[in-house]
Design an enzyme around this catalytic site. Sequence first.
Site, PDB file in Angstrom:
ATOM      1  N   CYS A  77       0.717  -1.282  -0.055  1.00 32.91           N
ATOM      2  CA  CYS A  77      -0.061  -0.015   0.005  1.00 32.91           C
ATOM      3  C   CYS A  77       1.048   1.388  -0.077  1.00 32.91           C
ATOM      4  CB  CYS A  77      -0.932  -0.055   1.205  1.00 32.91           C
ATOM      5  SG  CYS A  77      -2.236   0.980   0.816  1.00 32.91           S
ATOM      6  N   HIS A 170      -3.327  -4.921   1.732  1.00 33.87           N
ATOM      7  CA  HIS A 170      -2.830  -5.100   3.250  1.00 33.87           C
ATOM      8  C   HIS A 170      -2.648  -6.508   3.575  1.00 33.87           C
ATOM      9  CE1 HIS A 170      -2.348  -1.188   5.119  1.00 33.87           C
ATOM     10  NE2 HIS A 170      -3.349  -0.872   4.162  1.00 33.87           N
ATOM     11  N   GLU A 172      -0.814  -8.174   5.610  1.00 37.09           N
ATOM     12  CA  GLU A 172      -0.600  -8.197   6.927  1.00 37.09           C
ATOM     13  C   GLU A 172      -1.679  -8.071   7.920  1.00 37.09           C
ATOM     14  OE1 GLU A 172      -0.328  -5.677   5.386  1.00 37.09           O
ATOM     15  OE2 GLU A 172      -0.741  -3.957   6.573  1.00 37.09           O
TER      16      GLU A 172
HETATM   17  N1  GLN Z   1      -3.645   6.574   0.874  1.00 31.76           N
HETATM   18  C1  GLN Z   1      -2.470   6.240   1.446  1.00 31.76           C
HETATM   19  C2  GLN Z   1      -1.185   6.976   0.885  1.00 31.76           C
HETATM   20  O1  GLN Z   1      -1.538   7.649  -0.084  1.00 31.76           O
HETATM   21  C3  GLN Z   1      -1.865   4.700   1.542  1.00 31.76           C
HETATM   22  C4  GLN Z   1      -3.224   3.770   2.543  1.00 31.76           C
HETATM   23  C5  GLN Z   1      -2.509   2.627   2.916  1.00 31.76           C
HETATM   24  O2  GLN Z   1      -1.309   2.531   3.051  1.00 31.76           O
HETATM   25  N2  GLN Z   1      -3.369   1.833   3.588  1.00 31.76           N
HETATM   26  O3  GLN Z   1      -0.183   6.827   1.416  1.00 31.76           O
END
Ligand code: GLN
Length: 192
Positions: A77, A170, A172
């Site tokens: 992410c 995610h 994890e």
């Molecule tokens: N929206 C977040 C970003 O731009 C990422 C979101 C996440 O890691 N769950 O960094």
Amino acid sequence: MKIGVLALQGAFIEHIKTLQHLGVEAVEVRLPEELDGLDGLIIPGGESTTIGKLAVEYGLLEPLRRFASAKPTWGTCAGMIFLAKDIGHDRQPLLGLMDVTVNRNAFGRQLDSFEVDLPIKGLGDEPFHAVFIRAPIVTETRNGVDILARLEDGRIVAVQENNWLATAFHPELTADARLHQYFIELIQRQTG
Ligand code: GLN
């Protein structure tokens, strides 16, 4: 084998628990010297602007780049955003390694978070239950980038470029440890 998890901000504890569950030594990384002796690194989800800002403050940007250029590194992410070479118009500190273009917060406000069962290349027939939270997507891949997973509409959510792995969701946060196992095997192949 010892794997580090960048612990500046975000969901690093969950990664550490999953790795420990798989019998791997896992440590939090906040200082450049904590990268010494690691076989791989996970950059967790969280807020990529914060992770980037703190990495600059802690003098970690160059050490992280050097580490990731030599050893397997996986971004989930926000970590995917941080690994990317190109994130369009946004300006924020990046490692800028993976040859992909990533679009932050790609699902907009209506779809802040969602879960899907996702087939992932290399993980077998069983789909992976993927949790997306204000997730990015990969809008472009260039030379040498392997696409591991797409949503049903075709949007790319998992990629690999040699020793670099990036997932928009995610892994994890669910009990399924197959992606962590996949990353461990990537490291094992490298360390022989
Ligand atoms: N929206 C977040 C970003 O731009 C990422 C979101 C996440 O890691 N769950 O960094």
